[in-house]
Each structure stands twice: as C-alpha cells, then as structure tokens.
Design a protein around this motif. Structure first.
Motif, PDB file in Angstrom:
ATOM      1  N   ASP A   1      -8.290   8.985  27.666  1.00 44.76           N
ATOM      2  CA  ASP A   1      -7.982   9.599  26.377  1.00 44.76           C
ATOM      3  C   ASP A   1      -7.240  10.918  26.569  1.00 44.76           C
ATOM      4  O   ASP A   1      -6.253  11.209  25.868  1.00 44.76           O
ATOM      5  CB  ASP A   1      -9.263   9.845  25.584  1.00 44.76           C
ATOM      6  CG  ASP A   1      -9.970   8.559  25.178  1.00 44.76           C
ATOM      7  OD1 ASP A   1     -10.435   7.842  26.083  1.00 44.76           O
ATOM      8  OD2 ASP A   1     -10.064   8.279  23.975  1.00 44.76           O
ATOM      9  N   GLU A   2      -7.708  11.730  27.520  1.00 45.41           N
ATOM     10  CA  GLU A   2      -7.073  13.021  27.793  1.00 45.41           C
ATOM     11  C   GLU A   2      -5.657  12.825  28.314  1.00 45.41           C
ATOM     12  O   GLU A   2      -4.724  13.523  27.904  1.00 45.41           O
ATOM     13  CB  GLU A   2      -7.905  13.798  28.806  1.00 45.41           C
ATOM     14  CG  GLU A   2      -7.324  15.157  29.168  1.00 45.41           C
ATOM     15  CD  GLU A   2      -8.083  15.848  30.277  1.00 45.41           C
ATOM     16  OE1 GLU A   2      -7.707  17.005  30.614  1.00 45.41           O
ATOM     17  OE2 GLU A   2      -9.030  15.251  30.838  1.00 45.41           O
TER      18      GLU A   2
ATOM     19  N   THR B   1      -2.086  13.900  26.467  1.00 43.59           N
ATOM     20  CA  THR B   1      -1.198  14.850  27.129  1.00 43.59           C
ATOM     21  C   THR B   1       0.220  14.320  27.260  1.00 43.59           C
ATOM     22  O   THR B   1       1.190  15.072  27.171  1.00 43.59           O
ATOM     23  CB  THR B   1      -1.746  15.197  28.522  1.00 43.59           C
ATOM     24  OG1 THR B   1      -3.058  15.745  28.391  1.00 43.59           O
ATOM     25  CG2 THR B   1      -0.863  16.211  29.236  1.00 43.59           C
ATOM     26  N   ALA B   2       0.366  13.026  27.459  1.00 40.23           N
ATOM     27  CA  ALA B   2       1.686  12.434  27.692  1.00 40.23           C
ATOM     28  C   ALA B   2       2.562  12.512  26.442  1.00 40.23           C
ATOM     29  O   ALA B   2       2.103  12.300  25.329  1.00 40.23           O
ATOM     30  CB  ALA B   2       1.534  10.980  28.124  1.00 40.23           C
TER      31      ALA B   2
ATOM     32  N   ALA C   1      11.465  -1.752  42.442  1.00 36.08           N
ATOM     33  CA  ALA C   1      12.328  -2.537  41.568  1.00 36.08           C
ATOM     34  C   ALA C   1      11.723  -3.916  41.322  1.00 36.08           C
ATOM     35  O   ALA C   1      11.187  -4.547  42.238  1.00 36.08           O
ATOM     36  CB  ALA C   1      13.717  -2.672  42.185  1.00 36.08           C
ATOM     37  N   GLY C   2      11.811  -4.381  40.085  1.00 39.75           N
ATOM     38  CA  GLY C   2      11.297  -5.689  39.712  1.00 39.75           C
ATOM     39  C   GLY C   2       9.826  -5.709  39.378  1.00 39.75           C
ATOM     40  O   GLY C   2       9.304  -6.748  38.961  1.00 39.75           O
ATOM     41  N   THR C   3       9.138  -4.582  39.550  1.00 42.67           N
ATOM     42  CA  THR C   3       7.700  -4.515  39.303  1.00 42.67           C
ATOM     43  C   THR C   3       7.416  -3.921  37.925  1.00 42.67           C
ATOM     44  O   THR C   3       8.027  -2.923  37.551  1.00 42.67           O
ATOM     45  CB  THR C   3       7.007  -3.649  40.377  1.00 42.67           C
ATOM     46  OG1 THR C   3       7.245  -4.227  41.658  1.00 42.67           O
ATOM     47  CG2 THR C   3       5.508  -3.558  40.134  1.00 42.67           C
ATOM     48  N   PRO C   4       6.490  -4.528  37.148  1.00 46.78           N
ATOM     49  CA  PRO C   4       6.127  -3.964  35.849  1.00 46.78           C
ATOM     50  C   PRO C   4       5.069  -2.869  36.005  1.00 46.78           C
ATOM     51  O   PRO C   4       4.132  -3.009  36.794  1.00 46.78           O
ATOM     52  CB  PRO C   4       5.571  -5.166  35.081  1.00 46.78           C
ATOM     53  CG  PRO C   4       5.032  -6.072  36.152  1.00 46.78           C
ATOM     54  CD  PRO C   4       5.869  -5.853  37.369  1.00 46.78           C
ATOM     55  N   TYR C   5       5.228  -1.791  35.250  1.00 51.13           N
ATOM     56  CA  TYR C   5       4.318  -0.656  35.319  1.00 51.13           C
ATOM     57  C   TYR C   5       3.925  -0.189  33.924  1.00 51.13           C
ATOM     58  O   TYR C   5       4.652  -0.402  32.944  1.00 51.13           O
ATOM     59  CB  TYR C   5       4.985   0.539  36.023  1.00 51.13           C
ATOM     60  CG  TYR C   5       5.214   0.372  37.498  1.00 51.13           C
ATOM     61  CD1 TYR C   5       4.252   0.759  38.433  1.00 51.13           C
ATOM     62  CD2 TYR C   5       6.409  -0.161  37.974  1.00 51.13           C
ATOM     63  CE1 TYR C   5       4.479   0.620  39.798  1.00 51.13           C
ATOM     64  CE2 TYR C   5       6.647  -0.303  39.336  1.00 51.13           C
ATOM     65  CZ  TYR C   5       5.666   0.094  40.243  1.00 51.13           C
ATOM     66  OH  TYR C   5       5.882  -0.043  41.580  1.00 51.13           O
ATOM     67  N   LEU C   6       2.788   0.484  33.871  1.00 55.28           N
ATOM     68  CA  LEU C   6       2.404   1.317  32.742  1.00 55.28           C
ATOM     69  C   LEU C   6       2.562   2.753  33.213  1.00 55.28           C
ATOM     70  O   LEU C   6       1.988   3.145  34.232  1.00 55.28           O
ATOM     71  CB  LEU C   6       0.957   1.045  32.330  1.00 55.28           C
ATOM     72  CG  LEU C   6       0.358   2.017  31.303  1.00 55.28           C
ATOM     73  CD1 LEU C   6       1.038   1.844  29.941  1.00 55.28           C
ATOM     74  CD2 LEU C   6      -1.153   1.797  31.181  1.00 55.28           C
ATOM     75  N   LEU C   7       3.352   3.557  32.478  1.00 57.57           N
ATOM     76  CA  LEU C   7       3.669   4.914  32.903  1.00 57.57           C
ATOM     77  C   LEU C   7       3.309   5.926  31.813  1.00 57.57           C
ATOM     78  O   LEU C   7       3.643   5.731  30.648  1.00 57.57           O
ATOM     79  CB  LEU C   7       5.163   5.036  33.225  1.00 57.57           C
ATOM     80  CG  LEU C   7       5.710   4.121  34.325  1.00 57.57           C
ATOM     81  CD1 LEU C   7       7.228   4.246  34.402  1.00 57.57           C
ATOM     82  CD2 LEU C   7       5.069   4.428  35.661  1.00 57.57           C
ATOM     83  N   PHE C   8       2.631   6.991  32.236  1.00 56.72           N
ATOM     84  CA  PHE C   8       2.320   8.127  31.373  1.00 56.72           C
ATOM     85  C   PHE C   8       3.297   9.239  31.740  1.00 56.72           C
ATOM     86  O   PHE C   8       3.285   9.727  32.874  1.00 56.72           O
ATOM     87  CB  PHE C   8       0.879   8.578  31.580  1.00 56.72           C
ATOM     88  CG  PHE C   8      -0.141   7.591  31.088  1.00 56.72           C
ATOM     89  CD1 PHE C   8      -0.801   7.796  29.877  1.00 56.72           C
ATOM     90  CD2 PHE C   8      -0.437   6.449  31.819  1.00 56.72           C
ATOM     91  CE1 PHE C   8      -1.737   6.888  29.415  1.00 56.72           C
ATOM     92  CE2 PHE C   8      -1.386   5.531  31.364  1.00 56.72           C
ATOM     93  CZ  PHE C   8      -2.035   5.756  30.156  1.00 56.72           C
TER      94      PHE C   8
ATOM     95  N   PRO D   1       1.316  11.699  40.097  1.00 56.02           N
ATOM     96  CA  PRO D   1       1.692  10.505  40.863  1.00 56.02           C
ATOM     97  C   PRO D   1       0.518   9.583  41.158  1.00 56.02           C
ATOM     98  O   PRO D   1       0.728   8.424  41.512  1.00 56.02           O
ATOM     99  CB  PRO D   1       2.267  11.095  42.156  1.00 56.02           C
ATOM    100  CG  PRO D   1       1.623  12.429  42.278  1.00 56.02           C
ATOM    101  CD  PRO D   1       1.449  12.935  40.876  1.00 56.02           C
ATOM    102  N   ILE D   2      -0.709  10.078  41.018  1.00 56.97           N
ATOM    103  CA  ILE D   2      -1.876   9.254  41.318  1.00 56.97           C
ATOM    104  C   ILE D   2      -2.418   8.581  40.072  1.00 56.97           C
ATOM    105  O   ILE D   2      -2.682   7.379  40.052  1.00 56.97           O
ATOM    106  CB  ILE D   2      -2.975  10.101  41.994  1.00 56.97           C
ATOM    107  CG1 ILE D   2      -2.481  10.610  43.353  1.00 56.97           C
ATOM    108  CG2 ILE D   2      -4.264   9.293  42.164  1.00 56.97           C
ATOM    109  CD1 ILE D   2      -3.425  11.571  44.031  1.00 56.97           C
ATOM    110  N   GLN D   3      -2.578   9.343  38.997  1.00 58.78           N
ATOM    111  CA  GLN D   3      -3.193   8.792  37.784  1.00 58.78           C
ATOM    112  C   GLN D   3      -2.182   8.318  36.753  1.00 58.78           C
ATOM    113  O   GLN D   3      -2.535   7.558  35.857  1.00 58.78           O
ATOM    114  CB  GLN D   3      -4.097   9.851  37.137  1.00 58.78           C
ATOM    115  CG  GLN D   3      -5.326  10.211  37.945  1.00 58.78           C
ATOM    116  CD  GLN D   3      -6.204  11.216  37.218  1.00 58.78           C
ATOM    117  OE1 GLN D   3      -5.717  12.184  36.630  1.00 58.78           O
ATOM    118  NE2 GLN D   3      -7.506  10.985  37.242  1.00 58.78           N
ATOM    119  N   GLY D   4      -0.947   8.748  36.855  1.00 62.03           N
ATOM    120  CA  GLY D   4       0.016   8.513  35.784  1.00 62.03           C
ATOM    121  C   GLY D   4       0.770   7.204  35.843  1.00 62.03           C
ATOM    122  O   GLY D   4       1.573   6.918  34.947  1.00 62.03           O
TER     123      GLY D   4
END
Length: 206
Positions: free
Chosen positions: A50-51, A55-56, A148-155, A169-172
């Motif tokens: 949630d935090e 923040t993002a 490349a070619g990989t799907p991600y969820l990014l904050f 870079p670790i949690q985002g």
C-alpha cells in the motif's frame, strides 16, 4: 575491494530520499581487460505494498522491448530534494562535479495501466543504474536488469523530460508469470499478490 580509483557519489533516489553511492573502479594495468565500476547504493525499504503503491507516480504492467540504450548522464547540482524538481532523480550525482553516472534505458510497452498517466499500448522509457560504455562496465549490485521480452509490474517515479525510475531496484519491479501474477525478486521481502494489486487498483479508482 576498490582498485585504482574510488569515488563517492551522492544520489537522490527515486522515492525522494537522499542516498549515498560508492562507485569503485579498477583495471588490470597492462592488460586488455575491460574496466569495471561498481555502484553500491542504499535504497528505501517500503513496509507494505500500500505504501509503495501510494508513493509511485505510475504503476504499470508491461513488456520490455528489444533495444535498450546505455546513456551517460552528466551530473548537476540541485537545490531541492524534491524529485519532481530533479528529472534525473535516482541516477544523478550531486558530488564530484564532472563525474558522470551511467544508466541503461529500457523501452516498456504498457499492457495494463494501474496508476498514473498514459494508456495501454504506450511505450515508456525506464532507466536503471549501470551499463557498458566503451570498455568500461558499470554495475549496480542492487539492480536486477530488465530483460527484453519479459513482462513486468513496475512501480515508477516519472519526470517530464527524462526516463522514469523504478522506486527501488529490489521492491519496485516484479516479473509476471503466465497468469499475470507478480513474482518478487529473491531478495524482496515485500510480497505482492494478484489480489493485492487488484485491491490497490480499486482503491486508486475511488
């Protein structure tokens, strides 16, 4: 261990905190081996999804496109710790004038927009610390490179005239499995389920 040169870079990380990065470079005198520079950084750790979501500036699911680009950012000194006033936040040196910071910029095609500007199908730029320029490789031990070619969820934190930065870079960043569920990096203690993400999306829309 640091080799022939050592420099300390003070960075403003993507979440608006001030962090210190030690960059150690070494080379083998008289050999043709490439130089290597290691960035060592301390990043904020979020207590909850949630935090981090709050923040993002932007939260996206997307696929990394081929053709990343390594860029050298010239450091500048900023008078504000507000990342909104500092478009190179997360990669920019405020110490040692003239010392560049190297980043790799990836292109990510949005497949689902959870929060922030843009729409599905847009291609955005996301920068990560490190990359190879000439015969020198710049590495960040905390960073897992986007593939490349990989799907991600990014904050992300976003800026008007610069690539976005992952909050940390670790949690985002999370890879997405075949069902689209986020998978944490091995050293990420903050777990995020698909149900968590859907709940956060609903809250954001209210």
């Amino acid at each position: 261990m640091c080799g022939m040169k050592r420099r300390i870079l003070s960075l403003i990380c993507a979440a608006g905190f001030v962090t210190t990065v030690a960059a150690c470079g070494s080379s083998d005198s008289g050999s043709s081996a490439s130089d290597r520079v290691s960035y060592h950084a301390a990043f904020p750790e979020f207590a909850s999804s949630d935090e981090m979501y709050a923040t993002a500036d932007s939260v996206v699911s997307g696929v990394v496109q081929p053709g990343s680009e390594v860029r050298e950012l010239a450091p500048i000194v900023v008078d504000s710790n507000d990342p909104k006033l500092n478009p190179q936040a997360g990669t920019e040196a405020t110490e040692e004038p003239g010392e560049p910071v190297v980043v790799t910029v990836h292109r990510v095609r949005i497949t689902e927009l959870h929060k922030g500007p843009g729409k599905v199908g847009d291609v955005i730029e996301v920068k990560q610390l490190g990359g190879t320029l000439g015969k020198t490789t710049y590495e960040s031990q905390e960073t897992t490179s986007l593939k490349a070619g990989t799907p991600y969820l990014l904050f992300l934190n976003t800026y008007p005239d610069a690539p976005a930065s992952v909050l940390t870079p670790i949690q985002g960043q999370y890879t997405l499995d075949g069902q689209g569920a986020p998978q944490s990096l091995p050293n990420n203690k903050l777990k995020l389920t698909d149900a968590d993400l859907k709940r956060l999306d609903r809250t954001n829309m209210q």
